[in-house]
Design an enzyme around this catalytic site. Sequence first.
Site, PDB file in Angstrom:
ATOM      1  N   GLU A  65      18.753  -2.506   2.352  1.00 25.62           N
ATOM      2  CA  GLU A  65      19.076  -1.077   2.395  1.00 25.62           C
ATOM      3  C   GLU A  65      20.059  -0.780   1.266  1.00 25.62           C
ATOM      4  O   GLU A  65      21.038  -1.502   1.088  1.00 25.62           O
ATOM      5  CB  GLU A  65      19.737  -0.720   3.740  1.00 25.62           C
ATOM      6  CG  GLU A  65      18.822  -0.884   4.928  1.00 25.62           C
ATOM      7  CD  GLU A  65      17.685   0.137   4.938  1.00 25.62           C
ATOM      8  OE1 GLU A  65      17.882   1.268   4.466  1.00 25.62           O
ATOM      9  OE2 GLU A  65      16.594  -0.217   5.434  1.00 25.62           O
ATOM     10  N   GLU A 107      24.485  -9.500 -19.045  1.00 25.50           N
ATOM     11  CA  GLU A 107      24.507  -8.440 -20.063  1.00 25.50           C
ATOM     12  C   GLU A 107      25.935  -8.050 -20.452  1.00 25.50           C
ATOM     13  O   GLU A 107      26.167  -7.456 -21.502  1.00 25.50           O
ATOM     14  CB  GLU A 107      23.762  -7.191 -19.570  1.00 25.50           C
ATOM     15  CG  GLU A 107      22.239  -7.310 -19.567  1.00 25.50           C
ATOM     16  CD  GLU A 107      21.667  -8.048 -18.350  1.00 25.50           C
ATOM     17  OE1 GLU A 107      22.403  -8.200 -17.352  1.00 25.50           O
ATOM     18  OE2 GLU A 107      20.503  -8.488 -18.410  1.00 25.50           O
ATOM     19  N   ASN A 108      26.903  -8.369 -19.588  1.00 23.88           N
ATOM     20  CA  ASN A 108      28.290  -7.966 -19.871  1.00 23.88           C
ATOM     21  C   ASN A 108      28.908  -8.683 -21.076  1.00 23.88           C
ATOM     22  O   ASN A 108      29.963  -8.290 -21.572  1.00 23.88           O
ATOM     23  CB  ASN A 108      29.199  -8.180 -18.643  1.00 23.88           C
ATOM     24  CG  ASN A 108      28.963  -7.172 -17.539  1.00 23.88           C
ATOM     25  OD1 ASN A 108      29.191  -7.456 -16.366  1.00 23.88           O
ATOM     26  ND2 ASN A 108      28.509  -5.972 -17.890  1.00 23.88           N
ATOM     27  N   TRP A 109      28.216  -9.726 -21.599  1.00 23.44           N
ATOM     28  CA  TRP A 109      28.717 -10.408 -22.804  1.00 23.44           C
ATOM     29  C   TRP A 109      28.748  -9.459 -23.989  1.00 23.44           C
ATOM     30  O   TRP A 109      29.411  -9.731 -24.992  1.00 23.44           O
ATOM     31  CB  TRP A 109      27.860 -11.632 -23.150  1.00 23.44           C
ATOM     32  CG  TRP A 109      28.026 -12.764 -22.187  1.00 23.44           C
ATOM     33  CD1 TRP A 109      27.119 -13.147 -21.245  1.00 23.44           C
ATOM     34  CD2 TRP A 109      29.137 -13.656 -22.062  1.00 23.44           C
ATOM     35  NE1 TRP A 109      27.607 -14.225 -20.533  1.00 23.44           N
ATOM     36  CE2 TRP A 109      28.850 -14.555 -21.012  1.00 23.44           C
ATOM     37  CE3 TRP A 109      30.366 -13.777 -22.720  1.00 23.44           C
ATOM     38  CZ2 TRP A 109      29.720 -15.563 -20.614  1.00 23.44           C
ATOM     39  CZ3 TRP A 109      31.236 -14.786 -22.318  1.00 23.44           C
ATOM     40  CH2 TRP A 109      30.913 -15.658 -21.282  1.00 23.44           C
ATOM     41  N   ARG A 111      20.860   2.297  -9.792  1.00 21.38           N
ATOM     42  CA  ARG A 111      19.946   1.314 -10.397  1.00 21.38           C
ATOM     43  C   ARG A 111      20.285  -0.063  -9.851  1.00 21.38           C
ATOM     44  O   ARG A 111      21.392  -0.313  -9.402  1.00 21.38           O
ATOM     45  CB  ARG A 111      20.192   1.223 -11.919  1.00 21.38           C
ATOM     46  CG  ARG A 111      19.792   2.363 -12.747  1.00 21.38           C
ATOM     47  CD  ARG A 111      20.009   1.990 -14.224  1.00 21.38           C
ATOM     48  NE  ARG A 111      21.426   1.858 -14.551  1.00 21.38           N
ATOM     49  CZ  ARG A 111      22.229   2.880 -14.818  1.00 21.38           C
ATOM     50  NH1 ARG A 111      21.775   4.114 -14.778  1.00 21.38           N
ATOM     51  NH2 ARG A 111      23.498   2.676 -15.111  1.00 21.38           N
ATOM     52  N   ASP A 120      31.057  -0.732  -9.750  1.00 25.88           N
ATOM     53  CA  ASP A 120      30.872  -0.010 -11.015  1.00 25.88           C
ATOM     54  C   ASP A 120      31.865   1.140 -11.123  1.00 25.88           C
ATOM     55  O   ASP A 120      32.216   1.763 -10.114  1.00 25.88           O
ATOM     56  CB  ASP A 120      29.421   0.510 -11.063  1.00 25.88           C
ATOM     57  CG  ASP A 120      28.950   0.777 -12.481  1.00 25.88           C
ATOM     58  OD1 ASP A 120      29.737   0.565 -13.425  1.00 25.88           O
ATOM     59  OD2 ASP A 120      27.799   1.215 -12.643  1.00 25.88           O
ATOM     60  N   GLY A 121      32.283   1.419 -12.341  1.00 27.15           N
ATOM     61  CA  GLY A 121      33.120   2.603 -12.591  1.00 27.15           C
ATOM     62  C   GLY A 121      34.564   2.302 -12.948  1.00 27.15           C
ATOM     63  O   GLY A 121      35.385   3.221 -13.042  1.00 27.15           O
ATOM     64  N   ASN A 122      34.895   1.029 -13.178  1.00 27.93           N
ATOM     65  CA  ASN A 122      36.285   0.686 -13.526  1.00 27.93           C
ATOM     66  C   ASN A 122      36.707   1.357 -14.840  1.00 27.93           C
ATOM     67  O   ASN A 122      37.818   1.874 -14.953  1.00 27.93           O
ATOM     68  CB  ASN A 122      36.446  -0.829 -13.705  1.00 27.93           C
ATOM     69  CG  ASN A 122      36.246  -1.583 -12.415  1.00 27.93           C
ATOM     70  OD1 ASN A 122      36.150  -0.992 -11.354  1.00 27.93           O
ATOM     71  ND2 ASN A 122      36.173  -2.907 -12.513  1.00 27.93           N
ATOM     72  N   SER A 135      19.960  -2.763 -11.973  1.00 29.84           N
ATOM     73  CA  SER A 135      20.584  -3.396 -13.150  1.00 29.84           C
ATOM     74  C   SER A 135      20.478  -4.915 -13.179  1.00 29.84           C
ATOM     75  O   SER A 135      21.473  -5.617 -13.395  1.00 29.84           O
ATOM     76  CB  SER A 135      22.067  -2.989 -13.259  1.00 29.84           C
ATOM     77  OG  SER A 135      22.171  -1.630 -13.527  1.00 29.84           O
ATOM     78  N   ARG A 167      30.201  -6.764 -24.168  1.00 28.86           N
ATOM     79  CA  ARG A 167      31.461  -5.992 -24.190  1.00 28.86           C
ATOM     80  C   ARG A 167      32.441  -6.593 -25.200  1.00 28.86           C
ATOM     81  O   ARG A 167      32.302  -7.756 -25.589  1.00 28.86           O
ATOM     82  CB  ARG A 167      32.096  -6.008 -22.800  1.00 28.86           C
ATOM     83  CG  ARG A 167      31.224  -5.293 -21.816  1.00 28.86           C
ATOM     84  CD  ARG A 167      31.879  -5.149 -20.469  1.00 28.86           C
ATOM     85  NE  ARG A 167      30.979  -4.391 -19.608  1.00 28.86           N
ATOM     86  CZ  ARG A 167      31.344  -3.583 -18.646  1.00 28.86           C
ATOM     87  NH1 ARG A 167      32.628  -3.421 -18.380  1.00 28.86           N
ATOM     88  NH2 ARG A 167      30.465  -2.930 -17.935  1.00 28.86           N
TER      89      ARG A 167
HETATM   90  C1  FPP Z   1      32.223  -2.441 -13.603  1.00 33.29           C
HETATM   91  O1  FPP Z   1      32.925  -1.370 -14.144  1.00 33.29           O
HETATM   92  C2  FPP Z   1      33.044  -3.614 -13.376  1.00 33.29           C
HETATM   93  C3  FPP Z   1      32.841  -4.872 -13.872  1.00 33.29           C
HETATM   94  C4  FPP Z   1      31.713  -5.214 -14.748  1.00 33.29           C
HETATM   95  C5  FPP Z   1      33.751  -5.963 -13.582  1.00 33.29           C
HETATM   96  C6  FPP Z   1      34.129  -6.152 -12.146  1.00 33.29           C
HETATM   97  C7  FPP Z   1      35.433  -6.789 -12.137  1.00 33.29           C
HETATM   98  C8  FPP Z   1      36.450  -6.495 -11.293  1.00 33.29           C
HETATM   99  C9  FPP Z   1      36.377  -5.567 -10.169  1.00 33.29           C
HETATM  100  C10 FPP Z   1      37.739  -7.149 -11.612  1.00 33.29           C
HETATM  101  C11 FPP Z   1      38.236  -8.199 -10.761  1.00 33.29           C
HETATM  102  C12 FPP Z   1      37.275  -9.032 -10.052  1.00 33.29           C
HETATM  103  C13 FPP Z   1      37.618  -9.936  -9.145  1.00 33.29           C
HETATM  104  C14 FPP Z   1      36.553 -10.676  -8.468  1.00 33.29           C
HETATM  105  C15 FPP Z   1      39.006 -10.215  -8.751  1.00 33.29           C
HETATM  106  P1  FPP Z   1      32.603  -0.923 -15.624  1.00 33.29           P
HETATM  107  O2  FPP Z   1      33.568  -1.602 -16.526  1.00 33.29           O
HETATM  108  O3  FPP Z   1      31.169  -1.159 -15.915  1.00 33.29           O
HETATM  109  O4  FPP Z   1      32.916   0.607 -15.553  1.00 33.29           O
HETATM  110  P2  FPP Z   1      32.254   1.803 -16.378  1.00 33.29           P
HETATM  111  O5  FPP Z   1      30.794   1.803 -16.046  1.00 33.29           O
HETATM  112  O6  FPP Z   1      32.968   3.005 -15.859  1.00 33.29           O
HETATM  113  O7  FPP Z   1      32.536   1.529 -17.828  1.00 33.29           O
END
Ligand code: FPP
Length: 231
Positions: free
Chosen positions: A198, A63-65, A185, A16-18, A187, A67
Amino acid sequence: MGDNLKIPQHVSIIMDGNGRWAKSLGKERIEGHKEGAESVRACLELAVEMKIKYLSLFAFSTENWGRPDEEIHGLWSLMLKSVVNETSNMLKNHVRFMVLGNLEQLPEYLRIAVRDCMKATASCTGTTLVLMLNYSGKWDIVQAANRFFAENPGKTMEREDMDKYLVTSGIPDPDLLIRTSGEERISNYMLWQTAYTEFYFTDILWPDFRKPEFRLALEAFSKRERRFGKV
Ligand code: FPP
């Protein structure tokens, strides 16, 4: 490092957090996902070094759909590229690749790429990398129950039946679940499978979660006393 550490059999990560990482640098969200893919590579490398049997990653939830389409397609192409480019590296490191979730809704090109990578690495006996894709815990429980009752009309479902019919069947429950970015969470992730897992939460955003941060999580796990409800 590695000495005297209790190594979990199965580590699972809610990455999380990208988006926040990208925003903090004034970049597009997809740049955060790209950097996040580098964290996936780093953590897999450490999992292999530490001989962790299973590393599962929550890559896309049902749930990510919700986006924007552009972000979803960006994620698919990033995953496609990673799977195609990393297959030879996985083979070299004896990594078996698996994808679990509701795969029917994924674009065909991605389904083909993951199927090919799973086939190519099927006999690898080192770390198994499990990508949880279009997955949610409630979806998993419902599909398990539906399949069980379709195959066993009139029968009562036992706890072991659920273990067997979940998509994670055959994989030990996670010993350690890591969630990055300060969120604490579950989620709708592996709801059934995390009954005695853990949890480790860190404020680090996923693109900044690399080997040293993963090591800290493993060290924290090593100090936990697990009693599984006993004394
Ligand atoms: C959460 O950050 C990230 C995701 C829902 C996607 C995860 C995908 C990757 C790490 C990309 C590549 C994956 C592979 C397997 C090569 P967020 O977008 O929810 O961040 P935010 O909460 O800060 O908006």
